[in-house]
Design an enzyme around this catalytic site. Sequence first.
Site, short mmCIF file in Angstrom:
data_model
loop_
_atom_site.label_atom_id
_atom_site.label_comp_id
_atom_site.label_asym_id
_atom_site.label_seq_id
_atom_site.Cartn_x
_atom_site.Cartn_y
_atom_site.Cartn_z
N LYS A 215 0.86 -1.17 0.19
CA LYS A 215 0.16 -0.07 0.01
C LYS A 215 0.84 1.45 0.06
CE LYS A 215 -3.43 2.92 0.71
NZ LYS A 215 -4.25 3.23 -0.56
N CYS A 269 -3.86 10.15 1.44
CA CYS A 269 -2.81 8.80 0.90
C CYS A 269 -1.37 9.44 0.55
CB CYS A 269 -3.59 8.12 -0.14
SG CYS A 269 -4.99 7.15 0.76
#
Length: 432
Positions: A215, A269
Amino acid sequence: MVSDSELKVVVLGLGYIGLPTAAVIARTGARVLGIDVHEHVVETVNSGKVHIEEVDLDGLVSGVVARGHLRASTRIEPADVFVIAVPTPFDADHAPNIGYVLQAATTIATVLKPGDVVILESTSPVGTTDKVRDMLSQLRPDLKVPGRTGESADIAIAYCPERVLPGRILVELIDNDRVIGGITPRCARKALQFYRRFVRGACVTTTARAAEMTKLTENAFRDVNIAFANELSRVADTLGVDVWEVIRLANRHPRVNILQPGPGVGGHCIAVDPWFLVHGAPDDTPLIRTAREVNDAKTDHVIAKAIAMIEAMPGVPVACLGLAFKANIDDFRESPALKVALALAHRFGERVRIVEPYAAALPDAFLGTGAALIDIDAAIERCPIFIALVDHDVFKSVPLDERVDKHVYDTRGIWPDQPRSAFHGAAFRLAG
């Protein structure tokens, strides 16, 4: 695992990822309880409404709440599967803060029973899932935890990061591939069974640490590539070349795909997660660190250019177009557009007008600046200067020609056909 209609799921955190995830799971027929610390969020969801902007989410939440498949509370209850979707911010020195994750694990420990599955979805530093395991082991010594007791553990613990795009969350939660990392292979298999209930994309199993780094790698890859585009925009500006044209022409090469520059990088993010890799291996991440610094510096560059442009036209109103971190959403987290608009508001006060179609009011940070929220039609009528910070679709409909007399600083390439450094009709455009 039990049938869909009998499955009980708790989702901790009802934000931009948690609420859509809870609603998608509830659509399968499972009984889903969403946990949030904010009473207004709980009340909003229980009334069948939403507190965030996301395509089709309002209709989905309304339906699953009406059918009794989704409800919200501030209090934890027993369940079969626990999904942690809480924030993981960084501190002032860019060190990751997993306090919300560990608090969620502490809350789960009070109702955990043999056979349960605990899944962390929050973007986290490598090793966070192990810390969740250690926390549960400490708080529930009566339960055998995975990785400490072999394959005979009472519970399963896994990591499965979201990888969705705001504005397409409901589609991508189902269609995108998922990487499922278990503390043990058995943990990964148990989590895989759960995701197979609502995910059409491929579900690939691995270790928890590999899934965590995957991720972070995805977001760092994007950040590095955006940094190249942002640095290129500054080079083109120095050399007097239109960066939008250069990128368009360069991308005609079959092996070149340069991203678009902007006023920086925002969102929870891409603007945050690369720092988790830097913090975890500071001596091995010079490129990732530099990309973060380039993208943060681009925001300061935009502020400086906007100030110079505004000061060259004393007294006239200025329209800042957009506050969100990307187009067509209401998410302002880590938004470079918000930082630019706020800096201009503090400097120029009442001259600054904000156009943000996804906000009913200006954020509290603008209190006392004198800046005001207006719509795009009012901006066209009243503001000779446009600072374009977000490429919302509504802004793309503004015709910059002889009918719209504006001095424009376009940081997003909204009007790519406008010349960079010459009047076109009555419009003037500066590159990003």
